[in-house]
Motif scaffolding. Sequence first.
Motif, PDB file in Angstrom:
ATOM      1  N   VAL A 170      43.669  33.066  41.231  1.00 27.18           N
ATOM      2  CA  VAL A 170      44.632  32.236  40.506  1.00 27.18           C
ATOM      3  C   VAL A 170      44.557  30.796  41.003  1.00 27.18           C
ATOM      4  O   VAL A 170      44.570  29.856  40.203  1.00 27.18           O
ATOM      5  CB  VAL A 170      46.065  32.802  40.639  1.00 27.18           C
ATOM      6  CG1 VAL A 170      47.098  31.810  40.112  1.00 27.18           C
ATOM      7  CG2 VAL A 170      46.173  34.115  39.881  1.00 27.18           C
ATOM      8  N   ASP A 171      44.448  30.605  42.306  1.00 27.35           N
ATOM      9  CA  ASP A 171      44.319  29.247  42.852  1.00 27.35           C
ATOM     10  C   ASP A 171      43.068  28.562  42.309  1.00 27.35           C
ATOM     11  O   ASP A 171      43.109  27.379  41.948  1.00 27.35           O
ATOM     12  CB  ASP A 171      44.275  29.283  44.383  1.00 27.35           C
ATOM     13  CG  ASP A 171      45.592  29.750  45.001  1.00 27.35           C
ATOM     14  OD1 ASP A 171      46.642  29.667  44.334  1.00 27.35           O
ATOM     15  OD2 ASP A 171      45.547  30.209  46.161  1.00 27.35           O
ATOM     16  N   LEU A 223      43.051  37.420  30.265  1.00 26.08           N
ATOM     17  CA  LEU A 223      44.328  37.764  30.879  1.00 26.08           C
ATOM     18  C   LEU A 223      43.974  38.284  32.269  1.00 26.08           C
ATOM     19  O   LEU A 223      43.413  39.362  32.410  1.00 26.08           O
ATOM     20  CB  LEU A 223      45.031  38.841  30.058  1.00 26.08           C
ATOM     21  CG  LEU A 223      46.453  39.262  30.428  1.00 26.08           C
ATOM     22  CD1 LEU A 223      47.008  40.217  29.387  1.00 26.08           C
ATOM     23  CD2 LEU A 223      46.618  39.825  31.799  1.00 26.08           C
ATOM     24  N   ALA A 224      44.282  37.501  33.279  1.00 24.44           N
ATOM     25  CA  ALA A 224      43.974  37.922  34.654  1.00 24.44           C
ATOM     26  C   ALA A 224      44.567  36.923  35.630  1.00 24.44           C
ATOM     27  O   ALA A 224      44.325  35.725  35.489  1.00 24.44           O
ATOM     28  CB  ALA A 224      42.457  38.010  34.870  1.00 24.44           C
ATOM     29  N   VAL A 281      40.642  43.052  31.736  1.00 22.39           N
ATOM     30  CA  VAL A 281      40.070  44.162  32.472  1.00 22.39           C
ATOM     31  C   VAL A 281      41.260  44.890  33.079  1.00 22.39           C
ATOM     32  O   VAL A 281      42.013  44.305  33.858  1.00 22.39           O
ATOM     33  CB  VAL A 281      39.112  43.674  33.584  1.00 22.39           C
ATOM     34  CG1 VAL A 281      38.598  44.863  34.387  1.00 22.39           C
ATOM     35  CG2 VAL A 281      37.970  42.878  32.975  1.00 22.39           C
ATOM     36  N   GLY A 282      41.444  46.135  32.660  1.00 20.95           N
ATOM     37  CA  GLY A 282      42.605  46.850  33.167  1.00 20.95           C
ATOM     38  C   GLY A 282      42.661  48.275  32.681  1.00 20.95           C
ATOM     39  O   GLY A 282      41.732  48.781  32.045  1.00 20.95           O
ATOM     40  N   ASP A 283      43.790  48.913  32.954  1.00 18.56           N
ATOM     41  CA  ASP A 283      44.020  50.303  32.608  1.00 18.56           C
ATOM     42  C   ASP A 283      44.252  50.414  31.100  1.00 18.56           C
ATOM     43  O   ASP A 283      45.235  49.881  30.580  1.00 18.56           O
ATOM     44  CB  ASP A 283      45.244  50.810  33.373  1.00 18.56           C
ATOM     45  CG  ASP A 283      45.519  52.279  33.146  1.00 18.56           C
ATOM     46  OD1 ASP A 283      44.974  52.873  32.178  1.00 18.56           O
ATOM     47  OD2 ASP A 283      46.291  52.849  33.935  1.00 18.56           O
ATOM     48  N   TYR A 334      33.934  32.025  39.492  1.00 16.16           N
ATOM     49  CA  TYR A 334      34.958  32.413  40.464  1.00 16.16           C
ATOM     50  C   TYR A 334      35.481  33.828  40.226  1.00 16.16           C
ATOM     51  O   TYR A 334      36.044  34.433  41.122  1.00 16.16           O
ATOM     52  CB  TYR A 334      36.101  31.404  40.546  1.00 16.16           C
ATOM     53  CG  TYR A 334      36.648  30.895  39.236  1.00 16.16           C
ATOM     54  CD1 TYR A 334      37.438  31.682  38.404  1.00 16.16           C
ATOM     55  CD2 TYR A 334      36.366  29.584  38.828  1.00 16.16           C
ATOM     56  CE1 TYR A 334      37.933  31.192  37.214  1.00 16.16           C
ATOM     57  CE2 TYR A 334      36.864  29.092  37.622  1.00 16.16           C
ATOM     58  CZ  TYR A 334      37.652  29.907  36.829  1.00 16.16           C
ATOM     59  OH  TYR A 334      38.136  29.429  35.644  1.00 16.16           O
ATOM     60  N   PHE A 335      35.303  34.378  39.031  1.00 18.79           N
ATOM     61  CA  PHE A 335      35.709  35.775  38.791  1.00 18.79           C
ATOM     62  C   PHE A 335      34.815  36.752  39.561  1.00 18.79           C
ATOM     63  O   PHE A 335      35.235  37.861  39.851  1.00 18.79           O
ATOM     64  CB  PHE A 335      35.653  36.108  37.291  1.00 18.79           C
ATOM     65  CG  PHE A 335      36.904  35.753  36.555  1.00 18.79           C
ATOM     66  CD1 PHE A 335      37.957  36.643  36.440  1.00 18.79           C
ATOM     67  CD2 PHE A 335      37.027  34.505  35.943  1.00 18.79           C
ATOM     68  CE1 PHE A 335      39.112  36.316  35.741  1.00 18.79           C
ATOM     69  CE2 PHE A 335      38.170  34.162  35.241  1.00 18.79           C
ATOM     70  CZ  PHE A 335      39.227  35.068  35.144  1.00 18.79           C
ATOM     71  N   ASN A 336      33.589  36.358  39.857  1.00 18.41           N
ATOM     72  CA  ASN A 336      32.671  37.226  40.620  1.00 18.41           C
ATOM     73  C   ASN A 336      33.138  37.439  42.047  1.00 18.41           C
ATOM     74  O   ASN A 336      32.682  38.338  42.726  1.00 18.41           O
ATOM     75  CB  ASN A 336      31.255  36.631  40.637  1.00 18.41           C
ATOM     76  CG  ASN A 336      30.600  36.698  39.283  1.00 18.41           C
ATOM     77  OD1 ASN A 336      30.721  37.686  38.579  1.00 18.41           O
ATOM     78  ND2 ASN A 336      29.927  35.625  38.919  1.00 18.41           N
TER      79      ASN A 336
END
Length: 169
Positions: A31-32, A76-77, A113-115, A165-167
Amino acid sequence: MLNITPETDNQTKIHQVITDAFGQTQEAELVDKIRNSSNFIPELSLIALENEDVLGHILFSRIVIETPKKIPALALAPLAVTPMHQRQGIGTQLVQVGLSRCRELNHSIVVVVGDPRYYKRFGFLHASQFGLHSSLPIPDEAFMVLELKPSALMNINGNVCYPAYFNEV
C-alpha cells in the motif's frame, strides 16, 4: 456508527490495520508503494472509521490489461479489516462502497486476487472466462474480474499487467 471515507492522514493507522489483518507487513508495504506511485487514486483508498478508530481499509489502484492496445483497469488490493472486527460486515461495506465509487469515477474493470467464495457475491467472475491472464503467478480460481460497465470485457483477451511492486508481496 461506521463511516466509509477516503483516507486522509491515517497512513500509520492504515499500515497497522493491514499488518494486523494479514499478520505480516508485506501487504502494508505494498500500500505504501502504491500510494507513492502514479497508479494511486486517493479517492479509491478508503477506510472504515468508527469514532476515530480505523477498523478497515480497501485500495483500488490503476493497472493495465495488455491487448493489442492498453486497456485501463483497477486492481482491488488489499482489503483488510482488523482481526477483532472481522466477520462483522466491515469488509463487505468497504467493497460495496469502493465499487460504487469506482463506478462514480467512471472506471470500467476491476480485478482482484482473492477467495472466490467471498468475491463472487459482489459479481466477480474468474478472469480466465474472459481470456484474461495475470502477469503474476496466481491460481486461476483466485484471479477474478468484475465489469463495472456492461460489456467492458467484451473481446478483451490479454494479460493483466501488475506493476513490479506487486511481485514483492
